[in-house]
Enzyme design. Structure first.
Site, PDB file in Angstrom:
ATOM      1  N   ARG A  36       0.817  -1.318   0.128  1.00 45.75           N
ATOM      2  CA  ARG A  36      -0.098   0.118   0.010  1.00 45.75           C
ATOM      3  C   ARG A  36       1.003   1.353   0.102  1.00 45.75           C
ATOM      4  O   ARG A  36       0.524   2.289  -0.612  1.00 45.75           O
ATOM      5  CB  ARG A  36      -0.974  -0.071   1.053  1.00 45.75           C
ATOM      6  CG  ARG A  36      -2.093  -1.025   1.112  1.00 45.75           C
ATOM      7  CD  ARG A  36      -2.960  -0.647  -0.202  1.00 45.75           C
ATOM      8  NE  ARG A  36      -3.371   0.799  -0.139  1.00 45.75           N
ATOM      9  CZ  ARG A  36      -4.385   1.038   0.409  1.00 45.75           C
ATOM     10  NH1 ARG A  36      -5.091   0.496   1.059  1.00 45.75           N
ATOM     11  NH2 ARG A  36      -4.663   2.474   0.331  1.00 45.75           N
ATOM     12  N   LEU A  86      -6.178   5.838   2.844  1.00 48.31           N
ATOM     13  CA  LEU A  86      -4.716   6.328   2.362  1.00 48.31           C
ATOM     14  C   LEU A  86      -3.951   6.030   3.598  1.00 48.31           C
ATOM     15  O   LEU A  86      -4.404   6.290   4.974  1.00 48.31           O
ATOM     16  CB  LEU A  86      -4.642   7.959   2.259  1.00 48.31           C
ATOM     17  CG  LEU A  86      -5.458   8.095   0.759  1.00 48.31           C
ATOM     18  CD1 LEU A  86      -6.102   9.473   0.660  1.00 48.31           C
ATOM     19  CD2 LEU A  86      -4.936   7.626  -0.291  1.00 48.31           C
ATOM     20  N   ASN A  93     -12.556  14.720   2.399  1.00 46.98           N
ATOM     21  CA  ASN A  93     -13.493  13.642   2.068  1.00 46.98           C
ATOM     22  C   ASN A  93     -14.861  13.886   2.083  1.00 46.98           C
ATOM     23  O   ASN A  93     -15.058  14.717   3.075  1.00 46.98           O
ATOM     24  CB  ASN A  93     -12.984  12.466   3.108  1.00 46.98           C
ATOM     25  CG  ASN A  93     -13.888  11.088   2.631  1.00 46.98           C
ATOM     26  OD1 ASN A  93     -13.892  10.855   1.034  1.00 46.98           O
ATOM     27  ND2 ASN A  93     -14.290  10.597   3.446  1.00 46.98           N
ATOM     28  N   HIS A 120     -18.797  12.011   2.869  1.00 45.91           N
ATOM     29  CA  HIS A 120     -19.069  10.917   3.486  1.00 45.91           C
ATOM     30  C   HIS A 120     -20.838  10.861   3.847  1.00 45.91           C
ATOM     31  O   HIS A 120     -21.178  11.825   4.251  1.00 45.91           O
ATOM     32  CB  HIS A 120     -18.575  10.632   4.760  1.00 45.91           C
ATOM     33  CG  HIS A 120     -19.007   9.383   5.343  1.00 45.91           C
ATOM     34  ND1 HIS A 120     -18.157   7.991   4.943  1.00 45.91           N
ATOM     35  CD2 HIS A 120     -19.866   8.897   6.299  1.00 45.91           C
ATOM     36  CE1 HIS A 120     -18.763   6.990   5.622  1.00 45.91           C
ATOM     37  NE2 HIS A 120     -19.613   7.374   6.397  1.00 45.91           N
ATOM     38  N   ASP A 155      -7.686  12.329   8.131  1.00 47.49           N
ATOM     39  CA  ASP A 155      -6.678  12.128   9.268  1.00 47.49           C
ATOM     40  C   ASP A 155      -6.311  10.435   8.831  1.00 47.49           C
ATOM     41  O   ASP A 155      -6.670   9.801   8.161  1.00 47.49           O
ATOM     42  CB  ASP A 155      -6.841  12.506  10.368  1.00 47.49           C
ATOM     43  CG  ASP A 155      -7.895  11.839  11.312  1.00 47.49           C
ATOM     44  OD1 ASP A 155      -8.389  10.857  10.552  1.00 47.49           O
ATOM     45  OD2 ASP A 155      -8.309  11.982  12.247  1.00 47.49           O
ATOM     46  N   GLY A 158      -7.194   8.088  10.479  1.00 48.99           N
ATOM     47  CA  GLY A 158      -8.371   7.109  10.697  1.00 48.99           C
ATOM     48  C   GLY A 158      -9.305   6.930   9.640  1.00 48.99           C
ATOM     49  O   GLY A 158      -9.069   7.559   8.735  1.00 48.99           O
ATOM     50  N   ASP A 177     -12.721   7.794   8.433  1.00 47.05           N
ATOM     51  CA  ASP A 177     -13.596   9.031   8.495  1.00 47.05           C
ATOM     52  C   ASP A 177     -13.761   9.569   9.918  1.00 47.05           C
ATOM     53  O   ASP A 177     -14.635   9.838  10.495  1.00 47.05           O
ATOM     54  CB  ASP A 177     -15.057   8.244   8.335  1.00 47.05           C
ATOM     55  CG  ASP A 177     -14.966   7.589   7.057  1.00 47.05           C
ATOM     56  OD1 ASP A 177     -14.754   8.053   5.994  1.00 47.05           O
ATOM     57  OD2 ASP A 177     -15.777   6.600   6.957  1.00 47.05           O
TER      58      ASP A 177
END
Ligand code: GAR
Length: 203
Positions: free
Chosen positions: A65, A93, A107, A109, A141, A143, A145
């Site tokens: 990754r 990511l 992002n 959501h 960040d 984590g 979401d």
């Protein structure tokens, strides 16, 4: 301001950005690149139709990754991207990527975070029986979401909703909210008070 859009799916959020930013000649926000981890993502077709450079970067073509993220980073840097916009990008990511672009990754959501994070927020909302859902735009960040929330908009859940009907109602709001937040960012109106995001002039 140059933005890079990462998308895995149909790209309806990307399409709004193309319609509202790319085709507006007076707009100072440029979509300089679109990247997808799925060759068949319709988002790529939308980018091609608009003449925006687009790339497929598949995780399985890389040893790990980290190498996958590095390739994405290389493309974003080649296209001088200042803000990374995740629009239905379904890969998490890695920390090194997030650290490199701290507070420069957005992002969207389809739930009111911190409720219903993860890959199936609309189904999870319905299964839980929530009466109100909504959309969230947040900084990314390390984590899943969990990053600082910039803006949210609530959307009602109806008794006869299924995943498609609720998602469609959420997407109407997504398309408006994402554009608004990207413009706030470009206008330098976003700042932090600890983890709390402050938007100048939005009160
Ligand atoms: C959007 O609803 C977006 O919020 C969601 O994927 C959809 C992509 O739609 N993202 C997530 O669930 C991220 N956790 P689109 O390809 O039509 O823009």
């Amino acid at each position: 301001m140059k933005i890079g859009v990462l998308a895995s799916g149909s790209g309806s959020n990307l399409q709004t950005l193309i319609d509202q930013l790319h085709y507006d000649e007076s707009c100072e926000i440029e979509i300089s690149v679109v990247i997808s981890d799925r060759k068949k993502a319709y988002a790529l077709t939308r980018a091609k139709k608009a003449g925006i450079p687009s790339y497929v970067v598949k995780a399985r073509d890389f040893p790990d990754r980290h190498a996958f993220d590095e390739r994405i980073s290389e493309l974003l840097d080649t296209h001088a991207v200042e803000l990374i916009v995740l629009a239905g990008f379904m890969k998490l990511l890695q920390p090194a990527f997030v650290q490199k672009y701290r507070n420069r990754i957005l992002n969207i959501h389809p739930a009111l975070l911190p409720a219903f994070p993860g890959a199936h927020p609309v189904a999870d909302t319905l299964a839980y029986g929530a009466k109100v859902s909504g959309v969230t735009v947040h900084f990314v960040d390390e984590g899943m979401d969990t990053g600082p929330i910039i803006a949210q908009k609530s959307v009602p859940v109806f008794d006869n909703d299924d995943e498609d009907s609720l998602h469609a109602r959420l997407q109407v709001e997504e398309h408006k909210l994402y554009l608004t937040v990207i413009k706030w960012y470009a206008e330098n109106r976003i700042s932090f008070a600890g983890r709390k995001v402050i938007v100048k002039g939005s009160e």
